[in-house]
Enzyme design. Structure first.
Site, PDB file in Angstrom:
ATOM      1  N   LYS A 182      34.674  -9.672 -27.692  1.00 16.27           N
ATOM      2  CA  LYS A 182      33.948 -10.658 -28.489  1.00 16.27           C
ATOM      3  C   LYS A 182      34.694 -11.993 -28.554  1.00 16.27           C
ATOM      4  O   LYS A 182      34.057 -13.049 -28.715  1.00 16.27           O
ATOM      5  CB  LYS A 182      33.704 -10.121 -29.913  1.00 16.27           C
ATOM      6  CG  LYS A 182      32.856  -8.870 -29.941  1.00 16.27           C
ATOM      7  CD  LYS A 182      31.529  -9.118 -29.253  1.00 16.27           C
ATOM      8  CE  LYS A 182      30.950  -7.879 -28.651  1.00 16.27           C
ATOM      9  NZ  LYS A 182      29.776  -8.133 -27.803  1.00 16.27           N
ATOM     10  N   LYS A 211      25.332 -29.005 -23.408  1.00 23.18           N
ATOM     11  CA  LYS A 211      24.085 -28.290 -23.672  1.00 23.18           C
ATOM     12  C   LYS A 211      23.963 -28.078 -25.184  1.00 23.18           C
ATOM     13  O   LYS A 211      23.964 -26.957 -25.684  1.00 23.18           O
ATOM     14  CB  LYS A 211      24.084 -26.946 -22.931  1.00 23.18           C
ATOM     15  CG  LYS A 211      24.171 -27.068 -21.427  1.00 23.18           C
ATOM     16  CD  LYS A 211      22.873 -27.584 -20.842  1.00 23.18           C
ATOM     17  CE  LYS A 211      22.909 -27.576 -19.317  1.00 23.18           C
ATOM     18  NZ  LYS A 211      21.639 -28.053 -18.728  1.00 23.18           N
ATOM     19  N   HIS A 227      26.252 -15.461 -34.560  1.00 20.19           N
ATOM     20  CA  HIS A 227      26.452 -14.209 -33.828  1.00 20.19           C
ATOM     21  C   HIS A 227      27.849 -14.148 -33.226  1.00 20.19           C
ATOM     22  O   HIS A 227      28.534 -13.118 -33.317  1.00 20.19           O
ATOM     23  CB  HIS A 227      25.396 -14.091 -32.728  1.00 20.19           C
ATOM     24  CG  HIS A 227      25.539 -12.869 -31.889  1.00 20.19           C
ATOM     25  ND1 HIS A 227      25.251 -11.602 -32.365  1.00 20.19           N
ATOM     26  CD2 HIS A 227      25.937 -12.695 -30.601  1.00 20.19           C
ATOM     27  CE1 HIS A 227      25.469 -10.717 -31.415  1.00 20.19           C
ATOM     28  NE2 HIS A 227      25.885 -11.353 -30.331  1.00 20.19           N
TER      29      HIS A 227
END
Length: 309
Positions: A123, A138, A149
């Site tokens: 993660k 972006k 998340h």
């Protein structure tokens, strides 16, 4: 009052250190919650403030080769994690119902501890997703859902493998998540590889559907706990948190699905569309930019040369 609060925090901190499973104490980032919390705060500072300021007056980086290597490496890592979860219990001794934590030093239990830590550590590697977004400017992809998340998942998993590293039924959602990430990073890898692979990316819409299926599977599996006559899972708090997590993210991703594919708010407006982690960007004049390649109605310009199509 302040001293009392600080004292209670320190008592809780000492309690955590005493409760930390001895089998994971020597793994990186497992000595205390301070290290991983500092990393996650640094991540938030970088992607929400420092990164955008650094890129404000710079052109987007292409990073094509780096993204291809990164994404396909993540495919391999997550596939290995799924395999290890399966071999650590889910394909061998688990019943897929009330499977308990194994606090022994058996080979299978130690294998589960190792893969649980690998999933947790992956993660932190995935934080690179957002770094790529920042460096490629972006900004539309750096949403609340994305940030929440990526920061919430590793933070909560530290607590999980601190108290229940050989997680039994509490590790099912990790195995499913890793399986989904095999598919997701494979898509991203193809997307980053350039125009010649675009014809294989027709299933982009179904990526969100796969995410939704993931949360349904996780919620249904963990919900068994509430209907069993007896289940002596050692850390029931995690059962409740996993159920809340699955339900909460199902709602968030459902909202994304509705906004993107029902109401069309993320579909092209006047032929303008930007996509994720390496996809094409289409601009109003009909030119098609992807990883430094320009496509128009007459041909493809690559490295300054025009190739007719």
């Amino acid at each position: 009052m302040v001293l009392e609060v600080v004292s209670n925090i320190m008592k809780f901190y000492d309690y955590l250190l005493r409760r930390t499973d001895i089998r994971v104490k020597d793994y990186p980032l497992m000595q205390s919650p301070v290290q991983m919390t500092a990393i996650l705060f640094g991540y938030l500072f970088l992607v929400l403030y420092a990164g955008p300021r650094f890129m404000a007056n710079r052109k987007p980086f292409q990073l094509t080769s780096a993204m291809i290597i990164y994404n396909f490496s993540m495919v391999a890592l997550n596939a290995y994690i799924v395999y290890e979860f399966m071999m650590s219990g889910w394909a061998t001794t688990y019943t897929w119902r009330c499977d308990l934590c194994d606090y022994s030093n058996s080979p299978e239990a130690l294998r589960m501890v190792r893969v649980a830590w690998m999933f947790y550590f992956s993660k932190f590697i995935e934080l690179m997703d957002t770094v790529f977004f920042v460096l490629r400017k972006k900004h539309s992809q750096i949403t609340f859902l994305h940030i929440f998340h990526h920061s919430f998942m590793p933070w909560t998993w530290w607590w999980g493998i601190t108290l229940a590293p050989a997680g039994g039924m509490g590790s099912f959602h990790a195995m499913v998540n890793a399986a989904v990430h095999v598919i997701m990073y494979f898509y991203y890898g193809l997307s980053a590889a350039g125009p010649r692979f675009q014809k294989f990316l027709w299933w982009k819409k179904y990526m969100t559907a796969i995410q939704l299926i993931q949360f349904v599977l996780v919620s249904v599996h963990i919900s068994q706990y509430y209907f069993m006559e007896k289940c002596d899972y050692q850390v029931p708090l995690f059962i409740h948190l996993i159920w809340i997590y699955g339900t909460f993210f199902f709602v968030l991703f459902s909202n994304f699905w509705i906004q993107a594919y029902v109401r069309g708010k993320r579909l092209p407006k006047h032929s303008e569309k930007s996509s994720i982690n390496g996809d094409a960007t289409i601009i109003p004049n009909g030119k098609h930019l992807e990883n430094g390649t320009m496509v128009n109605g007459n041909g493809i310009a690559q490295n300054g040369k025009v190739k007719e199509v």
